[in-house]
Design a protein around this motif. Structure first.
Motif, PDB file in Angstrom:
ATOM      1  N   THR A  24       0.998  -1.192   0.181  1.00 41.01           N
ATOM      2  CA  THR A  24       0.164   0.135  -0.089  1.00 41.01           C
ATOM      3  C   THR A  24       0.928   1.284  -0.037  1.00 41.01           C
ATOM      4  O   THR A  24       2.174   1.186   0.440  1.00 41.01           O
ATOM      5  N   THR A  25       0.244   2.455  -0.317  1.00 40.00           N
ATOM      6  CA  THR A  25       1.170   3.516  -0.411  1.00 40.00           C
ATOM      7  C   THR A  25       1.567   4.022   0.839  1.00 40.00           C
ATOM      8  O   THR A  25       0.716   4.000   1.662  1.00 40.00           O
ATOM      9  N   ASP A  46       5.041   4.251  -3.458  1.00 44.20           N
ATOM     10  CA  ASP A  46       4.310   5.360  -3.784  1.00 44.20           C
ATOM     11  C   ASP A  46       3.287   4.874  -4.750  1.00 44.20           C
ATOM     12  O   ASP A  46       3.231   3.850  -5.175  1.00 44.20           O
ATOM     13  N   SER A  47       2.366   5.999  -5.088  1.00 46.47           N
ATOM     14  CA  SER A  47       1.305   5.715  -6.060  1.00 46.47           C
ATOM     15  C   SER A  47       1.820   5.248  -7.302  1.00 46.47           C
ATOM     16  O   SER A  47       1.129   4.047  -7.910  1.00 46.47           O
ATOM     17  N   GLU A  48       2.908   5.542  -8.037  1.00 49.40           N
ATOM     18  CA  GLU A  48       3.400   5.000  -9.208  1.00 49.40           C
ATOM     19  C   GLU A  48       3.814   3.490  -9.157  1.00 49.40           C
ATOM     20  O   GLU A  48       3.519   2.717  -9.792  1.00 49.40           O
ATOM     21  N   ASP A  49       4.330   3.371  -7.855  1.00 50.56           N
ATOM     22  CA  ASP A  49       4.831   1.907  -7.521  1.00 50.56           C
ATOM     23  C   ASP A  49       3.752   0.933  -7.739  1.00 50.56           C
ATOM     24  O   ASP A  49       3.682  -0.124  -8.007  1.00 50.56           O
ATOM     25  N   MET A  50       2.716   1.272  -6.847  1.00 47.50           N
ATOM     26  CA  MET A  50       1.521   0.610  -6.580  1.00 47.50           C
ATOM     27  C   MET A  50       0.921   0.376  -8.195  1.00 47.50           C
ATOM     28  O   MET A  50       0.364  -0.758  -8.245  1.00 47.50           O
ATOM     29  N   VAL A  51       0.595   1.498  -9.034  1.00 46.07           N
ATOM     30  CA  VAL A  51       0.086   1.195 -10.231  1.00 46.07           C
ATOM     31  C   VAL A  51       0.927  -0.063 -11.090  1.00 46.07           C
ATOM     32  O   VAL A  51       0.428  -0.751 -11.668  1.00 46.07           O
ATOM     33  N   ARG A  90      -9.229  -0.157  -4.252  1.00 45.98           N
ATOM     34  CA  ARG A  90      -8.794   1.276  -4.270  1.00 45.98           C
ATOM     35  C   ARG A  90      -8.936   1.682  -2.766  1.00 45.98           C
ATOM     36  O   ARG A  90     -10.019   1.258  -2.026  1.00 45.98           O
ATOM     37  N   ARG A  92      -8.339   5.598  -0.442  1.00 42.00           N
ATOM     38  CA  ARG A  92      -8.027   7.171  -0.771  1.00 42.00           C
ATOM     39  C   ARG A  92      -7.469   7.430  -1.965  1.00 42.00           C
ATOM     40  O   ARG A  92      -6.494   8.078  -2.210  1.00 42.00           O
ATOM     41  N   ASP A  94      -5.702   5.738  -4.079  1.00 41.72           N
ATOM     42  CA  ASP A  94      -4.560   4.835  -4.787  1.00 41.72           C
ATOM     43  C   ASP A  94      -5.014   3.504  -4.384  1.00 41.72           C
ATOM     44  O   ASP A  94      -6.070   3.027  -4.088  1.00 41.72           O
ATOM     45  N   ILE A  95      -4.135   2.695  -5.121  1.00 39.34           N
ATOM     46  CA  ILE A  95      -4.279   1.239  -4.920  1.00 39.34           C
ATOM     47  C   ILE A  95      -3.506   0.469  -4.067  1.00 39.34           C
ATOM     48  O   ILE A  95      -2.639   0.945  -3.364  1.00 39.34           O
TER      49      ILE A  95
END
Length: 380
Positions: A24-25, A46-51, A90, A92, A94-95
């Motif tokens: 999680t982020t 971070d968000s990009e890592d999660m995507v 999802r 907040r 983010d993933i």
């Protein structure tokens, strides 16, 4: 973060024997090990890592569902090392991803400590065999062990309906057809309705989550099939109440009568971290439906079931709290774990104090001790 790193994370889960991987982020990847959470010594996500992590493992169809519904579940094989049940959702904006490791190796009765009486009961040609317990209590593993035992020792047609499929069964002495809800068939109720035309001997219903499914499972058990089912209840008596309560009041008497004849047994379990060795141990409550217990079910006297279990030891029956006490007495689990998971907390607290034991959590007073295991994984 690329797929290489998801591989490294999954390697770590497999090597350490972790049960889950949490991504999680704003936090480092975290493993659940022996019941506790342990951060891995890698970067904070971070968000990009999660995507990119999500895209590296999530099938197209599930990415679509994530987009539309805000969450999706699927299973995938990590080479020959393990299988994972994955939940992507999802939060907040983010993933977040949780991966539950499903061991590839089917375990034996002895390895997971299932009551021996189960072997006799699963030789029966018909009836309802319920395995219950909270999420993550090892129900899937117990069922997989029992299905494998049937598969190895009897010639049967076994049809399973699961969401998602966790353990893969090969055809041995039996034929095993496994149907994944959402993939092979739209719902449990639909799978059950169809199953009766597929000449099954044994049916496994991964989750009896609604009235239609419960009704179909009971009917299948009555019409000459051995039906395994699961419910998220703790304790045998509660399980029976939960099934009856799923029906409208006008049908409750009828379902009690049906259950009193169709139900073979209820195996209710909880899973705990061991303190004598690494790993987990399950505690079981086991109810075998004898003529006396069938009468209690039919007459709506489920409050008397616990005392009937106590007097039914010769049939292999046992109460959850008695088994927990046995595990505690042998030094396998802590007093805290026992009291957390039991049904009658006051009784067991008193027993611990009478035996001169203490209920406290010393490891939480020592931050050093809690942090320790994270270090082992920095090499991975």
């Amino acid at each position: 973060m690329s797929t290489v790193q998801i591989d490294r994370l999954l390697d770590t889960v497999v090597k350490t024997g972790g049960s889950d991987l949490h991504l999680t982020t704003g936090r480092q990847p975290t493993i659940r090990l022996n019941g506790g959470l342990r951060n891995l010594q890698t970067k904070v996500l971070d968000s990009e890592d999660m995507v990119s992590l999500m895209k590296s493992i999530t099938p197209e169809r599930n990415q679509q569902e994530l987009q539309e519904e805000g969450g999706t579940d699927f299973g995938f094989a990590y080479g020959d090392a393990a299988r994972f049940r994955v939940s992507v959702f999802r939060q907040r904006g983010d993933i977040a991803i949780v991966l539950r490791q499903i061991p590839n190796k089917l375990l034996t009765f002895d390895q997971i400590g299932l009551p021996d009486m189960c072997k006799d009961l699963i030789r029966r040609p018909r009836g309802l065999f319920l395995v219950t317990g909270p999420t993550g209590s090892g129900k899937t593993t117990s069922l997989a062990t029992m299905i494998d035992y049937v598969n190895q020792t009897m010639d049967r047609h076994i049809v399973t309906m699961e969401d998602p499929i966790e353990y893969y069964h090969e055809h041995k002495k039996s034929i095993v057809n496994q149907r994944e809800v959402g993939n092979d068939v739209p719902s449990f109720a639909e799978a059950l309705r169809r199953a009766l035309r597929q000449d099954p001997d044994v049916i496994l219903v991964g989750e009896m989550r609604d009235l239609e499914t419960i009704e179909a499972a009971v009917r299948a058990a009555e019409t000459g099939h051995l039906v395994f089912g699961t419910l998220h209840t703790t304790g045998a008596a509660k399980t029976i109440d939960r099934m009856v309560d799923a029906f409208p009041v006008t049908q409750q008497n009828q379902i009690r009568v049906q259950l009193s004849t169709a139900l073979v047994c209820v195996l209710s379990q909880v899973l705990m971290g061991r303190i004598d060795t690494k790993g987990m141990v399950a505690a079981y409550e086991f109810l075998v439906v004898t003529p006396a217990i069938a009468n209690l079910i039919r007459d709506n006297k489920s409050y008397r079931i616990d005392s009937a279990i106590q007097t039914g030891k010769k049939y292999g029956m046992q109460l959850l709290d008695d088994h927990l006490w046995t595990l505690y007495s042998r030094g396998m689990i802590s007093a805290e774990e026992m009291v957390d998971k039991c049904k009658n907390q006051n009784d067991l607290r008193d027993k611990v104090h009478q035996a001169g034991g203490v209920i406290g959590r010393p490891e939480l007073d020592d931050p050093e001790a809690a942090e320790q295991p994270a270090e082992d994984k920095s090499g991975d």
